[in-house]
Design a protein around this motif. Structure first.
Motif, PDB file in Angstrom:
ATOM      1  N   ALA A  50      -3.413   6.169  -4.562  1.00 40.29           N
ATOM      2  CA  ALA A  50      -3.000   5.916  -3.182  1.00 40.29           C
ATOM      3  C   ALA A  50      -3.800   6.750  -2.196  1.00 40.29           C
ATOM      4  CB  ALA A  50      -1.509   6.199  -3.028  1.00 40.29           C
ATOM      5  N   LEU A  51      -3.957   8.028  -2.483  1.00 41.36           N
ATOM      6  CA  LEU A  51      -4.684   8.907  -1.564  1.00 41.36           C
ATOM      7  C   LEU A  51      -6.148   8.507  -1.441  1.00 41.36           C
ATOM      8  CD1 LEU A  51      -3.220  12.401  -2.461  1.00 41.36           C
ATOM      9  CD2 LEU A  51      -3.056  11.250  -0.248  1.00 41.36           C
ATOM     10  N   GLU A  52      -6.779   8.205  -2.569  1.00 41.41           N
ATOM     11  CA  GLU A  52      -8.190   7.833  -2.514  1.00 41.41           C
ATOM     12  C   GLU A  52      -8.380   6.497  -1.810  1.00 41.41           C
ATOM     13  OE1 GLU A  52      -9.751  10.349  -6.415  1.00 41.41           O
ATOM     14  OE2 GLU A  52      -9.406   8.188  -6.611  1.00 41.41           O
ATOM     15  N   ALA A  53      -7.456   5.549  -2.038  1.00 45.78           N
ATOM     16  CA  ALA A  53      -7.546   4.255  -1.362  1.00 45.78           C
ATOM     17  C   ALA A  53      -7.320   4.397   0.140  1.00 45.78           C
ATOM     18  CB  ALA A  53      -6.532   3.275  -1.957  1.00 45.78           C
ATOM     19  N   LEU A  54      -6.361   5.242   0.521  1.00 43.87           N
ATOM     20  CA  LEU A  54      -6.100   5.436   1.947  1.00 43.87           C
ATOM     21  C   LEU A  54      -7.261   6.150   2.619  1.00 43.87           C
ATOM     22  CD1 LEU A  54      -4.175   5.138   4.321  1.00 43.87           C
ATOM     23  CD2 LEU A  54      -3.061   7.268   3.611  1.00 43.87           C
ATOM     24  N   ALA A  55      -7.834   7.126   1.947  1.00 42.89           N
ATOM     25  CA  ALA A  55      -8.999   7.809   2.506  1.00 42.89           C
ATOM     26  C   ALA A  55     -10.127   6.814   2.772  1.00 42.89           C
ATOM     27  CB  ALA A  55      -9.471   8.901   1.555  1.00 42.89           C
ATOM     28  N   THR A  56     -10.340   5.887   1.840  1.00 45.97           N
ATOM     29  CA  THR A  56     -11.368   4.867   2.023  1.00 45.97           C
ATOM     30  C   THR A  56     -11.062   4.013   3.255  1.00 45.97           C
ATOM     31  OG1 THR A  56     -11.846   4.785  -0.350  1.00 45.97           O
ATOM     32  CG2 THR A  56     -12.494   2.872   0.964  1.00 45.97           C
ATOM     33  N   HIS A 178      15.325  -1.100  -4.188  1.00 47.75           N
ATOM     34  CA  HIS A 178      15.464  -0.448  -5.494  1.00 47.75           C
ATOM     35  C   HIS A 178      14.779  -1.293  -6.569  1.00 47.75           C
ATOM     36  CE1 HIS A 178      17.498   2.002  -8.613  1.00 47.75           C
ATOM     37  NE2 HIS A 178      17.487   0.857  -9.290  1.00 47.75           N
ATOM     38  N   GLN A 179      14.969  -2.602  -6.518  1.00 48.27           N
ATOM     39  CA  GLN A 179      14.340  -3.486  -7.499  1.00 48.27           C
ATOM     40  C   GLN A 179      12.820  -3.355  -7.460  1.00 48.27           C
ATOM     41  OE1 GLN A 179      15.862  -7.241  -6.201  1.00 48.27           O
ATOM     42  NE2 GLN A 179      17.775  -7.076  -7.358  1.00 48.27           N
ATOM     43  N   LEU A 180      12.277  -3.310  -6.260  1.00 50.70           N
ATOM     44  CA  LEU A 180      10.825  -3.200  -6.115  1.00 50.70           C
ATOM     45  C   LEU A 180      10.315  -1.890  -6.715  1.00 50.70           C
ATOM     46  CD1 LEU A 180      10.577  -4.575  -2.479  1.00 50.70           C
ATOM     47  CD2 LEU A 180       9.580  -5.657  -4.503  1.00 50.70           C
ATOM     48  N   ARG A 181      11.008  -0.799  -6.431  1.00 51.03           N
ATOM     49  CA  ARG A 181      10.594   0.504  -6.970  1.00 51.03           C
ATOM     50  C   ARG A 181      10.635   0.504  -8.486  1.00 51.03           C
ATOM     51  NH1 ARG A 181      14.255   5.010  -4.771  1.00 51.03           N
ATOM     52  NH2 ARG A 181      12.955   6.310  -6.117  1.00 51.03           N
ATOM     53  N   ARG A 182      11.721  -0.023  -9.047  1.00 49.09           N
ATOM     54  CA  ARG A 182      11.867  -0.029 -10.501  1.00 49.09           C
ATOM     55  C   ARG A 182      10.830  -0.933 -11.154  1.00 49.09           C
ATOM     56  NH1 ARG A 182      14.528   3.472 -13.485  1.00 49.09           N
ATOM     57  NH2 ARG A 182      15.243   1.841 -14.894  1.00 49.09           N
ATOM     58  N   PHE A 183      10.540  -2.079 -10.520  1.00 46.10           N
ATOM     59  CA  PHE A 183       9.569  -3.023 -11.065  1.00 46.10           C
ATOM     60  C   PHE A 183       8.195  -2.374 -11.210  1.00 46.10           C
ATOM     61  CE2 PHE A 183       6.309  -6.325 -10.250  1.00 46.10           C
ATOM     62  CZ  PHE A 183       6.512  -7.108 -11.387  1.00 46.10           C
ATOM     63  N   MET A 184       7.813  -1.562 -10.251  1.00 47.76           N
ATOM     64  CA  MET A 184       6.492  -0.945 -10.280  1.00 47.76           C
ATOM     65  C   MET A 184       6.343   0.063 -11.408  1.00 47.76           C
ATOM     66  SD  MET A 184       5.798  -0.446  -6.217  1.00 47.76           S
ATOM     67  CE  MET A 184       6.044  -1.857  -5.137  1.00 47.76           C
ATOM     68  N   GLY A 185       7.449   0.527 -11.954  1.00 48.89           N
ATOM     69  CA  GLY A 185       7.377   1.502 -13.038  1.00 48.89           C
ATOM     70  C   GLY A 185       7.634   0.928 -14.411  1.00 48.89           C
ATOM     71  N   THR A 186       7.697  -0.413 -14.526  1.00 49.35           N
ATOM     72  CA  THR A 186       8.098  -1.007 -15.804  1.00 49.35           C
ATOM     73  C   THR A 186       6.974  -1.069 -16.826  1.00 49.35           C
ATOM     74  OG1 THR A 186       7.732  -3.201 -14.827  1.00 49.35           O
ATOM     75  CG2 THR A 186      10.000  -2.376 -14.878  1.00 49.35           C
ATOM     76  N   HIS A 187       5.718  -1.099 -16.393  1.00 54.51           N
ATOM     77  CA  HIS A 187       4.583  -1.166 -17.319  1.00 54.51           C
ATOM     78  C   HIS A 187       3.622  -0.016 -17.057  1.00 54.51           C
ATOM     79  CE1 HIS A 187       4.899  -5.810 -18.062  1.00 54.51           C
ATOM     80  NE2 HIS A 187       5.896  -5.131 -18.588  1.00 54.51           N
ATOM     81  N   SER A 188       2.987   0.466 -18.113  1.00 54.36           N
ATOM     82  CA  SER A 188       1.981   1.510 -17.957  1.00 54.36           C
ATOM     83  C   SER A 188       0.851   1.007 -17.060  1.00 54.36           C
ATOM     84  CB  SER A 188       1.419   1.899 -19.325  1.00 54.36           C
ATOM     85  OG  SER A 188       0.370   2.825 -19.195  1.00 54.36           O
ATOM     86  N   GLY A 189       0.492   1.810 -16.083  1.00 61.15           N
ATOM     87  CA  GLY A 189      -0.591   1.448 -15.178  1.00 61.15           C
ATOM     88  C   GLY A 189      -0.168   0.664 -13.959  1.00 61.15           C
ATOM     89  N   ARG A 190       1.073   0.147 -13.952  1.00 58.39           N
ATOM     90  CA  ARG A 190       1.502  -0.693 -12.827  1.00 58.39           C
ATOM     91  C   ARG A 190       1.687   0.128 -11.563  1.00 58.39           C
ATOM     92  NH1 ARG A 190       6.075  -4.825 -14.211  1.00 58.39           N
ATOM     93  NH2 ARG A 190       4.424  -6.392 -14.435  1.00 58.39           N
ATOM     94  N   LYS A 191       2.167   1.373 -11.677  1.00 58.24           N
ATOM     95  CA  LYS A 191       2.332   2.203 -10.481  1.00 58.24           C
ATOM     96  C   LYS A 191       0.999   2.424  -9.780  1.00 58.24           C
ATOM     97  CE  LYS A 191       6.525   4.926 -11.244  1.00 58.24           C
ATOM     98  NZ  LYS A 191       7.066   6.306 -11.283  1.00 58.24           N
ATOM     99  N   ALA A 192      -0.035   2.751 -10.541  1.00 62.12           N
ATOM    100  CA  ALA A 192      -1.348   2.984  -9.944  1.00 62.12           C
ATOM    101  C   ALA A 192      -1.909   1.702  -9.349  1.00 62.12           C
ATOM    102  CB  ALA A 192      -2.304   3.551 -10.981  1.00 62.12           C
ATOM    103  N   LEU A 193      -1.706   0.587 -10.045  1.00 59.23           N
ATOM    104  CA  LEU A 193      -2.164  -0.707  -9.528  1.00 59.23           C
ATOM    105  C   LEU A 193      -1.550  -0.996  -8.172  1.00 59.23           C
ATOM    106  CD1 LEU A 193      -3.463  -3.564  -9.915  1.00 59.23           C
ATOM    107  CD2 LEU A 193      -1.298  -4.237 -10.981  1.00 59.23           C
TER     108      LEU A 193
END
Length: 218
Positions: A50-56, A178-193
């Motif tokens: 997130a930080l690197e993308a925002l900096a860009t 809450h659903q959106l937050r939980r969904f982003m953590g359900t698979h490895s790598g999804r949070k970073a994506l």
């Protein structure tokens, strides 16, 4: 492999201790000399993304500026990284980002290594350490709004998996945020994506305060 990536890897090995620590410390010291201006300590790879993308989006290249964003692999590791990056280690300028639930770990270890006493939230910010109200995902979801996040999910081709997730018994009665937050953590790598994807869709007039203030600091 670029030098900042090698520097991050050396820091991780140094902080981990063990037989490889001395060699990793030597590599980190060599690479830091004249190349690293600031180390930004974040909890995980999604914060880094997130930080690197925002900096860009702000027109900045953190690597070219000598700013190394280093994921800790969990907030409880902050003490080890402060030992190797802080006054008793590399002595580099530091900044950071954490969730509110982990603030106590950051505050305690910053004080332990001599970077403050009786630190308050204001004191943490003055040092360059910023706290998300809940976590990174919560900050980005509030900034974009649920409908904006749904559009990002659709752009990622994950509308069907998200609807399936919403239909799970444990999720049906929960607020969509809450659903959106939980969904982003359900698979490895999804949070970073999604960290990158959500930042790409942010209105730059409504950037979450911790992210904006951190990048302003460094």
């Amino acid at each position: 492999m670029d030098e900042l990536r090698r520097f991050r890897q050396a820091l991780v090995a140094w902080a981990a201790g063990g037989t490889a620590a001395d060699a990793a410390a030597a590599v980190a010291r060599e690479l830091a000399d004249g190349r690293v201006r600031t180390v930004v300590l974040v909890e995980g790879t999604s914060d880094q993304a997130a930080l690197e993308a925002l900096a860009t989006r702000y027109g900045r290249d953190l690597g070219a500026e000598g700013i190394a964003v280093v994921p800790l692999g969990g907030a409880t590791n902050i003490g080890r990284f402060l030992d190797v990056c802080g006054p008793s280690g590399l002595g580099l300028p530091l900044a950071g980002l954490c969730d509110i639930g982990e603030e106590r770990h950051f505050r305690r270890h910053l004080e332990r290594v001599g970077l403050g006493t009786g630190l308050t939230p204001v004191g943490l910010e003055a040092l360059g350490f910023h706290v998300c109200v809940a976590d990174l995902e919560d900050e980005l979801i509030r900034a974009l709004g649920p409908e904006g996040v749904r559009q990002v999910i659709e752009a990622q081709g994950e509308t069907r998996p998200f609807r399936t997730f919403q239909g799970q018994p444990a999720q049906r009665e929960r607020p969509v945020e809450h659903q959106l937050r939980r969904f982003m953590g359900t698979h490895s790598g999804r949070k970073a994506l999604y960290a990158q994807a959500l930042v790409a869709h942010l209105d730059l007039q409504h950037v979450p305060r911790p992210l904006d203030r951190l990048l302003t600091h460094v």
